[in-house]
Structures are given as structure tokens and as C-alpha cells.
Design a protein around this motif. Structure first.
Motif, short mmCIF file in Angstrom:
data_model
loop_
_atom_site.label_atom_id
_atom_site.label_comp_id
_atom_site.label_asym_id
_atom_site.label_seq_id
_atom_site.Cartn_x
_atom_site.Cartn_y
_atom_site.Cartn_z
N PHE A 515 0.93 -1.05 0.15
CA PHE A 515 -0.05 -0.01 -0.10
C PHE A 515 0.73 1.33 0.07
N LEU A 516 2.05 1.33 0.82
CA LEU A 516 2.57 2.61 0.93
C LEU A 516 3.52 2.64 -0.21
N ASN A 517 3.67 1.64 -1.05
CA ASN A 517 4.77 1.81 -2.27
C ASN A 517 3.53 2.60 -3.45
N ILE A 518 2.56 2.64 -3.17
CA ILE A 518 1.41 3.45 -4.27
C ILE A 518 1.64 4.82 -3.90
N GLY A 519 1.89 5.81 -4.42
CA GLY A 519 1.49 7.35 -4.13
C GLY A 519 0.39 7.56 -4.31
N TYR A 546 1.86 15.55 10.16
CA TYR A 546 2.09 14.99 9.01
C TYR A 546 1.19 14.56 8.23
N ARG A 547 1.19 14.21 7.03
CA ARG A 547 0.21 13.48 6.25
C ARG A 547 0.76 12.70 5.17
N PHE A 548 0.18 11.71 4.63
CA PHE A 548 0.60 10.77 3.57
C PHE A 548 0.91 11.09 2.58
N LYS A 549 1.79 10.55 1.83
CA LYS A 549 2.11 10.95 0.32
C LYS A 549 1.84 9.38 -0.52
N SER A 550 1.41 8.39 0.15
CA SER A 550 0.96 7.34 -0.47
C SER A 550 -0.24 6.56 0.09
N VAL A 551 -0.69 5.64 -0.38
CA VAL A 551 -2.01 4.87 -0.08
C VAL A 551 -1.67 4.25 1.60
N LEU A 552 -2.84 4.79 2.26
CA LEU A 552 -2.60 4.18 3.86
C LEU A 552 -3.51 2.89 3.96
N PHE A 553 -2.85 2.00 5.00
CA PHE A 553 -3.55 0.80 5.08
C PHE A 553 -4.55 1.33 6.17
N GLY A 554 -5.83 1.21 6.00
CA GLY A 554 -6.91 1.45 6.87
C GLY A 554 -8.07 2.07 6.31
N ALA A 555 -7.91 2.71 4.92
CA ALA A 555 -9.16 3.32 4.22
C ALA A 555 -9.81 2.25 3.79
N THR A 556 -11.03 2.28 3.52
CA THR A 556 -12.01 1.33 3.02
C THR A 556 -11.64 0.96 1.52
N CYS A 557 -11.31 1.86 1.10
CA CYS A 557 -10.70 1.76 -0.49
C CYS A 557 -9.32 1.43 -0.74
N SER A 558 -8.73 1.09 0.20
CA SER A 558 -7.20 0.77 -0.03
C SER A 558 -6.61 -0.63 -0.83
N PRO A 559 -7.79 -1.55 -0.41
CA PRO A 559 -7.50 -2.79 -1.12
C PRO A 559 -8.01 -2.93 -2.61
N PHE A 560 -8.87 -1.95 -2.90
CA PHE A 560 -9.35 -1.75 -4.45
C PHE A 560 -8.08 -1.05 -5.12
N ILE A 561 -7.58 -0.25 -4.53
CA ILE A 561 -6.71 1.00 -5.28
C ILE A 561 -5.49 -0.02 -5.60
N LEU A 562 -4.74 -0.84 -4.29
CA LEU A 562 -4.05 -1.91 -4.60
C LEU A 562 -3.94 -2.87 -5.76
N ASN A 563 -5.17 -3.24 -5.64
CA ASN A 563 -5.36 -4.37 -6.77
C ASN A 563 -5.59 -3.83 -8.23
N ALA A 564 -6.17 -2.71 -8.36
CA ALA A 564 -6.31 -1.97 -9.60
C ALA A 564 -4.94 -1.49 -9.98
N THR A 565 -4.08 -1.14 -9.43
CA THR A 565 -2.77 -0.74 -9.36
C THR A 565 -1.89 -1.78 -10.02
N VAL A 566 -2.11 -3.00 -9.26
CA VAL A 566 -1.28 -4.33 -9.51
C VAL A 566 -1.48 -4.76 -11.07
N THR A 567 -2.77 -4.89 -10.82
CA THR A 567 -3.59 -5.76 -12.31
C THR A 567 -3.10 -4.65 -13.26
N LYS A 568 -3.18 -3.23 -13.41
CA LYS A 568 -2.96 -2.51 -14.60
C LYS A 568 -1.26 -2.70 -14.93
#
Length: 617
Positions: A515-519, A546-568
């Protein structure tokens, strides 16, 4: 029911009718947007929108001129309309809270492939998420009596959202569903609103068939209101029935009654609508009139006649064919078990198909919400359309951070480790300090509380968990409630495990800090603010933002963002092992197997090079 001349036949056995009742509870029914909210509302009072496909005065979902799925997609692309709400913006910027009314996926109902494909098929459905119940099939045989027996039939006007016509209706409280013939449905230009699954068998047969029938809504016109009736569309309800018109005209107790089936010169008629118990009592009323002949039952469209006709005036009674209804009840358990058996047999061999509409939404998000910049993927947060105002949560986040610091004071080692984790994330560019706390009026600002979770690990004894479901007040929305809860497309876990055990060499790996490796897109970073100590070694130091510059683990949409990024990424960068990786991918883990050491070394090299291009290792 009207009556006519007596039936003289030399046949010993004549079938009269076949009726279908009850349906399996495996339904994909959706709401009809033209259906009134209560029975007293007439269809013509419903406001009809303009179709975006043909510009006709009807809903885009009910367009009959342009039915092809690909053609509809091309029209939306040409007009640059949203695939979810059909408005003028990108899918990634769509904040509509509505999903498809058929499959609940993130696309407009008119784009659902279930709407465009033929649903009436003899094949069993592919899903078994409903309860296994019984289905009944109501049949008719033929018997002999001294006089004809009348069924409750009527002739009345029925209407749809498009047109009206006269129909012959059979009222049968022994049926648990209502039906309409295909011929009348086409005449009314009915648009299917869903489908139901029926398990059917013929009278005396041992073979059973599973059929999927379309559902629709028609309206029965009465002097007071138009009554909506949900019907199943079937090729035929019954064979032609015989009328007995002349045999009721002389009955004195019926002369002043308005009959629902008026007298006519026709000798035969075909049932076009069967009203079952689901709508029977919406039409039939309480008054019953008995006499020397059939019984008259009051209804909203006139008196229905039911029962045997008198044969006292016959010089030589002759036998009359009579409908003898038989309810055949059977279980669909066997069919379900058999279908599940073949599904298990195909696991790991046959690729499970994903709903086309959901794939389309994922592709749209990949094209518009994910970009590739400087060797790294940057993703936007998928916001809900018209989501409520998101509060800053600054006070509660500050209080909870202070509480975490005070709790960790008692365990200095954990407090030090907590600070080291955040310092490491800052060095790797996952988070950043905010020096200028001012933000523009149009920028969303939201603070997220966090807390430690202990782990049984020597290297990482704690994990930092961010609470994206924190409420500042009882009625205020959370960050997760403002984001889309779109589930990721995941491979079947059983199939992954079977492939994992198939070859001699098993391979298990995961994507490091996936998750953190996706900006995170700069426009969304200020909703991921949080507090921590300005000096991690001093618990009394002031709090730093502080603030995040990457996708944080804990947001409800994070698994979808990760899956969409990896499959792309896998789709854009093909190699010899891409398919093997795709089949073994589950969230951020990869499980597979290879036949020999040479293939294993090649897989190791290719997979590392593949994910290095996306900065995912």
C-alpha cells in the motif's frame, strides 16, 4: 366468466390447461423505475426522463432502440459521459451513491450485461447465494363430470408504461406467482425488470428442468386505481379453453350483476395473464353470491364466476371435460448439489469469469484514477458522489494522539519503536511533515487518529493502525463513509491453493509495503493528516502534523486501489511469468508452484524485475 354452447367431444382424454406456480428464491430482481410507489398511483403520473442513447422519452435503462452493450458504451464515450450516473464527468470523479440495480456493481444499470443478454434459458444459474427452497408446478389433467366447471376469468384493460390493451385474465389463488404470455408482453412492449429461476416438470414426468424467466410489471385498469402486478413472462400459460356463455345467461341470480368476463359469441379463448395469490386479494373483494350454478365473487373489475354449472335441464346428460389441477412440489437441492460438484471439479482449471460491468468500472478507474510518474504509480481516492461534509477531526485526533503518547510512556521501548517506524516512513517518502498548516478553502482537511497494535515479532513488536472510521460526533461522517467501498477483484482462494500444490516447487512471496509503495495524489493528501511528536525521543515535545504521500492501510478503498494498480501494471508489462503471477495473486501475496529449479530461478528473476518497474519492492 361467460358461458356458451356445450362441448361435444368424442375424445376420451383432453388436456385443458397447464399453469406454473411458485418460483425459486434465487432472484436478481431489481426495482422498476416506472413502478408507482403505491397502488393508487397511475403509471402516467410518473415523470419520464430522456434516454441518453436514443434521446427518446423513456429511461435509459429501458431503451429498446439501442440494446447492444458495446454500442451503448461507444455512445457514452463519444458524449464523454460518466459510466456510472450518465452525467458529464469522469468515472473517477463520480460521487453518485447509487450502484447497478441488478448486480450492485459500480456502473449504470443500463450498462449491465445481465440486461442485454437473454435471460430465458434452460441452463441453471451460476450462483447459489439464495436459500434452497421448493418450487411448485401446477398442472391440469382431465376428468369427466355431469357438467362444465367454470374458472374465475375476466376480460379487462391492462397497461404498461408504453401502451394499453385488452387481456383475458385467469384468477387463481392456488398459484403463488403471476404470469403473462410472451405474446401479450410484446404487445405491451414490456421491459424486463429482473429474473427468477423456476424448476419445472411435466405432469407425470420424472425429468426436471431449471428455467430462468424474465419478470416485468403490468397495471390492471380498474374504475378506481391502476393496480400494479408483477408477472413472470412465459411462452404460454394454458391451451385454448372452451366457453359456456349460453349456460349462465338464464340464471336469475346473475342477471343484474356486472360480470368480469362479459358474454360474447366466441367459443374459445386463451389465457394471457394468470393472477396468483401474490396479487389475488388486491383485486378480489369480499362479496359472494351463491345460486343454482356457479358462485359469483366480487372483484374490482366485476363479478368472477367459479364452480360447476347446473345440468338439471338436460334431457340426457353427457360427460364434460373438467380441469383437475394438481400441484407438484419438488426440491431443487439435487440440481444445486450437482452444479456445485462440477464447479468444484473445475477449480484451478476453468478461470472464473468476473462481471463485465464491474471490470468496466475497474478499467475506467485505472485509466482516469491511476497515473505513472517517475517510476511510481499515483492513485486518487474514489470519493462518493454528494458525500456529506467531512469534518477535520482535528481535536479528537489530537486528544487521541496525546493519549497514545501517555500510554507508551510506560513502555519506553515501544515508544521509541513507534517513532522509528514513522521516521523510517518519512525517509522512504511514504509520509511528510507539514510546515504550512494553512490550506485553501476548496481543500479537504481531515486528521486521522492512530494507535499501536502489539505483534508477536522480534523485529517489529508493534504495528501502527490508522482509524479512518473515527467520528468527531455521533452524527458526523467518517473518512471511510465518504469513500467508495468497492471490493477488489480477487482470485478464487481454493484455486490458488490447488495450483500452489500442483508442481514440485512451491513459491510464496508478498509485495513489500504494497500500500505504501503506491503514491497518493496531491489533491487527496490533506485528508490523511495525523499528529505525532516533533521529537520522538521526548514525550513532552509538541505535536507535529504529518500527512501521507502514499495509500495508507486502513482506508476502506485501499485494497481496491492496490488491486487496480497491480493488475494495471501486469497488463502493461508482460513477461513469461505474468500469467502465473496473475493467477497466484491475492491482495499483496503471490502463491504458485513451478515444475523444476530452472523455472523457479527464472520466475524469481522475472518477478523481481517486473515489480521493480513499479517500485513495489
Amino acid at each position: 366468466m361467460d358461458a356458451g354452447s356445450a362441448l361435444n367431444t368424442g375424445q376420451e382424454f383432453i388436456p385443458i390447461a397447464t399453469f406454473l406456480t411458485k418460483s425459486d428464491t434465487r432472484k436478481t430482481e431489481r426495482r422498476n423505475i416506472h413502478r408507482p410507489t403505491r397502488p393508487s398511483v397511475k403509471p402516467k403520473s410518473v415523470q419520464v426522463p430522456t434516454c441518453v442513447y436514443c434521446k427518446g422519452e423513456h429511461s435509459s435503462t429501458n431503451c429498446v432502440k439501442i440494446k447492444d452493450h458495446e454500442q451503448r458504451l461507444n455512445i457514452l464515450k463519444e458524449k464523454q459521459l460518466c459510466f456510472n450516473c450518465l452525467r458529464s464527468h469522469k468515472v473517477s470523479e463520480c460521487r453518485s451513491k447509487f450502484n447497478c440495480m441488478i448486480c450492485s456493481r459500480r456502473h449504470h444499470t443500463s450498462l449491465c450485461e445481465e440486461e442485454s443478454r437473454k435471460k430465458s434459458t434452460d441452463e441453471p444459474p451460476k450462483t447459489h447465494d439464495a436459500k434452497e427452497t421448493q418450487s411448485s408446478v401446477l398442472h391440469s389433467a382431465h376428468n369427466f363430470a355431469l357438467g362444465p366447471v367454470l374458472l374465475k376469468t375476466a376480460v379487462s384493460m391492462v397497461t404498461s408504461s408504453c401502451t394499453s390493451t385488452t387481456a383475458i385474465i385467469l384468477f387463481d389463488e392456488g398459484s403463488q406467482s403471476s404470469f403473462i404470455t410472451e405474446r401479450l408482453a410484446q404487445k405491451l412492449q414490456l421491459q424486463p425488470t429482473g429474473s427468477e429461476t423456476l424448476c419445472l416438470s411435466g405432469f407425470g414426468d420424472t425429468e426436471r428442468r431449471i428455467r430462468r424467466l424474465d419478470t416485468a410489471t403490468v397495471y390492471l385498469q380498474t374504475p378506481e386505481v391502476n393496480i400494479p402486478i408483477k408477472v413472470l413472462i412465459v411462452p404460454e400459460i394454458s391451451v385454448t379453453l372452451k366457453t359456456y356463455q349460453k349456460r349462465v345467461g338464464h340464471l336469475p341470480y346473475l342477471k343484474r350483476l356486472k360480470l368480469a368476463h362479459p358474454m360474447s359469441e366466441e367459443d374459445n379463448f386463451e389465457i394471457e395473464i394468470l393472477v396468483g395469490a401474490d396479487h389475488y386479494w388486491d383485486i378480489v373483494q369480499d362479496t359472494i353470491i351463491r345460486g343454482d350454478g356457479p358462485t359469483a365473487i366480487q372483484s374490482r373489475i366485476g363479478y368472477l364466476l367459479s364452480g360447476p354449472l347446473s345440468t338439471e335441464n338436460q334431457i340426457q346428460p353427457s360427460p364434460f371435460p373438467v380441469s383437475m389441477l394438481n400441484v407438484m412440489t419438488m426440491h431443487v437441492q439435487e440440481e444445486v448439489n450437482l452444479e456445485r460438484f462440477w464447479e468444484v471439479e473445475s477449480l484451478g482449471v476453468e478461470q472464473k469469469s468476473v462481471h463485465q460491468g464491474y471490470e468496466e468500472y475497474t478499467k475506467q478507474y485505472q485509466n482516469t484514477g491511476i497515473s505513472y510518474e517517475n517510476g511510481k504509480y499515483i492513485a486518487k481516492l474514489p470519493w462518493k458522489e454528494n458525500h456529506p461534509f467531512l469534518p477535520s477531526n482535528e481535536l479528537i485526533s489530537r486528544r487521541r494522539t496525546v493519549s497514545v503518547v501517555n500510554r507508551l510512556r510506560k513502555e519506553p521501548e515501544l515508544l521509541q519503536k513507534y517513532g522509528e517506524i514513522l521516521s523510517e516512513q518519512e525517509k522512504r517518502g511514504f509520509i511528510e511533515k507539514i510546515t504550512d498548516v494553512k490550506s485553501s478553502e476548496n481543500t479537504k482537511v481531515h486528521y486521522i487518529p492512530h494507535h499501536p497494535v502489539k505483534k508477536d515479532s522480534a523485529t517489529t513488536p508493534i504495528r501502527i493502525v490508522y482509524d479512518c472510521s473515527c467520528k468527531s460526533t455521533r452524527d458526523s461522517p467518517t473518512l471511510n463513509e465518504c469513500l467508495m467501498k468497492t471490493p477488489p477483484i480477487l482470485n478464487d482462494l481454493t484455486a490458488i491453493l490447488l495450483r500452489f500444490r500442483y508442481h514440485e516447487f512451491a513459491v510464496s512471496t508478498d509485495i513489500e509495503k504494497a500500500f505504501l509503495n503506491i503514491g497518493l495524489h496531491p489533491d487527496d493528501r490533506d485528508v490523511t493528516r495525523f499528529f505525532w511528536l516533533s521529537d520522538p525521543n521526548n514525550p513532552d515535545s509538541p505535536l507535529q502534523i504529518y500527512r501521507f504521500k502514499s495509500v495508507l492501510f486502513g482506508a476502506t478503498c485501499s485494497p481496491f486501489i492496490l488491486n487496480a494498480t497491480v493488475t494495471k501494471h501486469l497488463a502493461l508489462h508482460r513477461c513469461d511469468d505474468t500469467e502465473r503471477i496473475q493467477q497466484g495473486l491475492y491482495v499483496d501475496n503471490i502463491l504458485t508452484s513451478v515444475p523444476d529449479e530452472s523455472t523457479l530461478l527464472d520466475f524469481y528473476t522475472n518477478s523481481r524485475q517486473l515489480f521493480q518497474k513499479a517500485s513495489l519492492i
